[in-house]
Design a protein around this motif. Structure first.
Motif, mmCIF file in Angstrom:
data_model
loop_
_atom_site.group_PDB
_atom_site.id
_atom_site.type_symbol
_atom_site.label_atom_id
_atom_site.label_comp_id
_atom_site.label_asym_id
_atom_site.label_seq_id
_atom_site.Cartn_x
_atom_site.Cartn_y
_atom_site.Cartn_z
ATOM 1 N N VAL A 129 17.465 -6.963 21.173
ATOM 2 C CA VAL A 129 18.786 -6.328 21.098
ATOM 3 C C VAL A 129 19.900 -7.173 21.709
ATOM 4 C CG1 VAL A 129 17.863 -3.993 21.046
ATOM 5 C CG2 VAL A 129 18.409 -5.039 23.252
ATOM 6 N N ASP A 130 19.561 -8.151 22.534
ATOM 7 C CA ASP A 130 20.566 -8.932 23.248
ATOM 8 C C ASP A 130 20.576 -10.382 22.779
ATOM 9 O OD1 ASP A 130 21.492 -6.807 24.818
ATOM 10 O OD2 ASP A 130 19.916 -7.090 26.312
ATOM 11 N N PRO A 131 21.600 -11.154 23.177
ATOM 12 C CA PRO A 131 21.667 -12.568 22.791
ATOM 13 C C PRO A 131 20.442 -13.364 23.234
ATOM 14 C CG PRO A 131 23.773 -11.848 23.669
ATOM 15 C CD PRO A 131 22.807 -10.722 23.916
ATOM 16 N N GLU A 132 20.183 -14.442 22.513
ATOM 17 C CA GLU A 132 19.061 -15.323 22.841
ATOM 18 C C GLU A 132 19.580 -16.710 23.162
ATOM 19 O OE1 GLU A 132 15.398 -13.489 20.311
ATOM 20 O OE2 GLU A 132 16.915 -14.548 19.138
ATOM 21 N N VAL A 133 18.715 -17.495 23.775
ATOM 22 C CA VAL A 133 19.048 -18.880 24.124
ATOM 23 C C VAL A 133 18.221 -19.803 23.232
ATOM 24 C CG1 VAL A 133 19.125 -20.623 25.937
ATOM 25 C CG2 VAL A 133 19.514 -18.207 26.506
ATOM 26 N N LEU A 134 18.905 -20.680 22.486
ATOM 27 C CA LEU A 134 18.238 -21.576 21.552
ATOM 28 C C LEU A 134 18.171 -22.981 22.142
ATOM 29 C CD1 LEU A 134 19.150 -19.106 19.826
ATOM 30 C CD2 LEU A 134 19.459 -20.690 17.917
ATOM 31 N N LEU A 135 16.950 -23.544 22.139
ATOM 32 C CA LEU A 135 16.723 -24.898 22.653
ATOM 33 C C LEU A 135 16.171 -25.764 21.523
ATOM 34 C CD1 LEU A 135 14.798 -23.938 25.932
ATOM 35 C CD2 LEU A 135 17.256 -24.210 25.656
ATOM 36 N N LEU A 136 16.849 -26.850 21.221
ATOM 37 C CA LEU A 136 16.365 -27.755 20.181
ATOM 38 C C LEU A 136 15.000 -28.333 20.558
ATOM 39 C CD1 LEU A 136 19.438 -29.838 18.972
ATOM 40 C CD2 LEU A 136 17.875 -28.509 17.519
ATOM 41 N N LYS A 137 14.052 -28.268 19.626
ATOM 42 C CA LYS A 137 12.718 -28.796 19.900
ATOM 43 C C LYS A 137 12.749 -30.291 20.191
ATOM 44 C CE LYS A 137 10.053 -25.497 17.127
ATOM 45 N NZ LYS A 137 9.161 -25.354 15.950
ATOM 46 N N THR A 138 13.647 -31.000 19.514
ATOM 47 C CA THR A 138 13.691 -32.458 19.687
ATOM 48 C C THR A 138 14.202 -32.871 21.058
ATOM 49 O OG1 THR A 138 15.895 -32.452 18.652
ATOM 50 C CG2 THR A 138 13.988 -32.900 17.231
ATOM 51 N N GLU A 139 14.844 -31.931 21.780
ATOM 52 C CA GLU A 139 15.427 -32.264 23.079
ATOM 53 C C GLU A 139 14.737 -31.575 24.256
ATOM 54 O OE1 GLU A 139 19.549 -31.289 22.891
ATOM 55 O OE2 GLU A 139 20.013 -32.776 21.331
ATOM 56 N N ASN A 140 13.788 -30.677 23.962
ATOM 57 C CA ASN A 140 13.184 -29.881 25.033
ATOM 58 C C ASN A 140 11.682 -29.747 24.833
ATOM 59 O OD1 ASN A 140 15.744 -28.527 26.435
ATOM 60 N ND2 ASN A 140 16.066 -28.459 24.219
ATOM 61 N N GLU A 141 10.935 -29.916 25.917
ATOM 62 C CA GLU A 141 9.491 -29.699 25.894
ATOM 63 C C GLU A 141 9.197 -28.461 26.736
ATOM 64 O OE1 GLU A 141 7.186 -33.057 27.055
ATOM 65 O OE2 GLU A 141 8.198 -34.442 25.673
ATOM 66 N N VAL A 142 8.841 -27.361 26.070
ATOM 67 C CA VAL A 142 8.602 -26.103 26.763
ATOM 68 C C VAL A 142 7.370 -25.428 26.189
ATOM 69 C CG1 VAL A 142 11.047 -25.742 27.306
ATOM 70 C CG2 VAL A 142 10.106 -24.821 25.177
ATOM 71 N N GLU A 143 6.887 -24.399 26.880
ATOM 72 C CA GLU A 143 5.746 -23.619 26.416
ATOM 73 C C GLU A 143 6.143 -22.154 26.319
ATOM 74 O OE1 GLU A 143 1.876 -24.341 28.251
ATOM 75 O OE2 GLU A 143 2.752 -26.076 29.275
ATOM 76 N N ILE A 144 5.606 -21.461 25.326
ATOM 77 C CA ILE A 144 5.883 -20.041 25.136
ATOM 78 C C ILE A 144 5.409 -19.275 26.375
ATOM 79 C CG2 ILE A 144 5.533 -18.030 23.663
ATOM 80 C CD1 ILE A 144 6.982 -20.407 22.329
ATOM 81 N N GLY A 145 6.253 -18.359 26.835
ATOM 82 C CA GLY A 145 5.886 -17.527 27.976
ATOM 83 C C GLY A 145 6.170 -18.130 29.329
ATOM 84 N N HIS A 146 6.658 -19.376 29.356
ATOM 85 C CA HIS A 146 6.988 -20.030 30.625
ATOM 86 C C HIS A 146 8.495 -19.930 30.886
ATOM 87 C CE1 HIS A 146 3.109 -22.367 31.472
ATOM 88 N NE2 HIS A 146 2.866 -21.591 30.432
ATOM 89 N N TYR A 147 8.848 -20.113 32.152
ATOM 90 C CA TYR A 147 10.232 -19.959 32.594
ATOM 91 C C TYR A 147 10.800 -21.322 32.979
ATOM 92 C CZ TYR A 147 8.988 -15.007 32.963
ATOM 93 O OH TYR A 147 8.571 -13.719 32.692
#
Length: 450
Positions: free
Chosen positions: A413-431
């Motif tokens: 229901v609220d805004p989301e934060v979009l991170l380009l895959k080519t610029e960010n290395e992250v894992e689902i469920g991590h902060y």
């Protein structure tokens, strides 16, 4: 069709979703394979969990029932069962209008469905007769467990059922009955179980969070409950949904301010601000009291984001009262807001005592104007985030982006934060700590801070 497979379709709110998840767990324990909201129905049994809150929701539920009954007529489905709010309120009428459904269940007797499938014989009509008590057979653990349909890192936890408020427009108390709190120990046990499986974000939900505990403990206990949840090791975020402004428990504000893992976010439905409209709505609060409450919340919890819901077109709402609502929205600058037009619900106080005297065109024009005002505010709030750094949890991948949320954003229901895959290395469920680099009408864009 797939034998021993059940498709569960959930309509409506997150409270319904919790019921579906717990039903699915009981069905799973009885040997069924479950699919939730499948793209294509292919199980031999379909369970539709309905919503009956307002006209549009009821129409959606009825259309879905008819759709799966058509599949049954084509022999692509063997059995169709219906549960939830719409079924609770209109069981007899639905049975007469849509007899193709094998059996209707109410909002609170859906566990009988498992009995009917797993432990019963067939009567002449092909409808299962009730057997022994499912709760006695399976024990308490099955009622805090669920098949989780949300991403692994967050879950909804329902802390009570029903509502003791008497708002003129609302049919929820007619459907759900009086407010019934769950014991604190049971809720905390459920959260410990969820955390043991990887859940780190708890979405607390109820029809009225702020009334929690009055029936069990003779006082409002939401602050104590939230503190106990915040103490559970592994809980990163606790978010609060659906507070009520009248007799708001002020001790909750101290907990929100002091506990780092309690999100500075509060979903509190206000509905209106005109004292006259609030009186007709039976909200038991005035304009002055509403404004004073909001000022107190913002003062006691610095930086809090407030989400609210407002209603336009309640019977008798004048142009001046609507303008008062618009000005209130401009002045209060809610970070998050939704709105809807009044829909008369049979059996409610408003339906019996007021004429629905505002035409649909006027309602929709007012709704559109109010949402345009809020859209500008939301865009300004998002723009003010550029250059700031927030903790963000990553929910999923989508196209070229990882999609996440801040503590100020509830799922879906609220805004989301979009991170380009080519610029960010992250894992689902991590902060991650994320610097916001851009914003558009609905979303933020950011980059992980190394």
């Amino acid at each position: 069709m797939l034998k021993k497979h059940i498709d569960v379709i959930t309509l409506g709110c997150s409270k319904n979703l919790v019921d579906s998840e717990k039903l699915m767990k009981l069905l799973e324990e009885n040997g069924y394979t479950l699919h939730h909201n499948p793209d294509k129905v292919n199980g031999e049994i379909v369970v539709v969990n309905t919503c009956g809150f307002i006209g549009d929701a009821k129409e959606e539920s009825i259309n879905m029932i008819l759709e799966v009954c058509e599949l049954k007529a084509k022999k692509k489905v063997r059995k169709v069962f219906v549960m939830g709010c719409l079924s609770e309120r209109y069981m007899a009428e639905l049975g007469d209008e849509i007899p193709q459904v094998d059996k209707y269940y109410g909002k609170f007797d859906w566990a009988q469905l498992v009995d009917d499938l797993a432990h019963s014989s067939k009567n002449d009509s092909g409808i299962a007769e009730p057997s022994s008590s499912l709760r006695e057979e399976l024990g308490e653990a099955s009622f805090i467990d669920r098949v989780q349909t949300t991403p692994q890192h967050y879950a909804y936890v329902k802390i009570s059922e029903g509502c003791d408020r008497t708002c003129a427009y609302c049919a929820i108390p007619i459907i759900t009955g009086r407010h019934v709190s769950r014991p604190m120990e049971e809720i905390v046990d459920e959260i410990r179980l969820l955390v043991s499986r990887g859940v780190s974000e708890i979405q607390l939900i109820a029809q009225d969070l702020t009334y929690y505990g009055v029936d069990l403990y003779k006082k409002q206990c939401i602050a104590e409950l939230v503190e106990r949840i915040a103490d559970v090791k592994g809980v990163k975020w606790v978010r609060l949904h659906y507070g009520y402004p009248t007799h708001f428990p002020m001790d909750l504000l101290r907990v929100m301010r002091e506990r780092d893992n309690v999100c500075k976010y509060l979903d509190i439905a206000l509905q209106h601000v005109s004292t006259n409209v609030l009186k007709n709505m039976r909200r038991n609060i005035t304009k002055e009291e509403t404004i004073a409450l909001l000022e107190t919340i913002r003062r006691e919890v610095p930086g809090i984001y407030l989400r609210t819901t407002l209603m336009v077109g309640f019977p008798g709402e004048t142009e001046e009262e609507f303008e008062e609502l618009v000005q209130f929205t401009k002045d209060m600058r809610f970070e998050r807001m939704g709105a809807f037009a009044y829909s008369e619900e049979e059996g409610t106080y408003a339906a019996e005592h007021f004429e629905d005297n505002i035409d649909d065109d006027t309602k929709q024009a007012r709704l559109g104007l109010l949402m345009r005002v809020q859209q500008r505010i939301a865009e300004e709030v998002s723009a003010a985030s550029i250059g700031r750094t927030f903790q963000v949890v990553i929910d999923r991948e989508e196209g070229e982006y990882y999609i996440g949320r801040t503590q100020y954003d509830s799922p879906e229901v609220d805004p989301e934060v979009l991170l380009l895959k080519t610029e960010n290395e992250v894992e689902i469920g991590h902060y991650y700590m994320v610097e916001i680099t851009g914003a558009d009408e609905f979303d933020l864009y950011g980059k992980v801070v190394k």
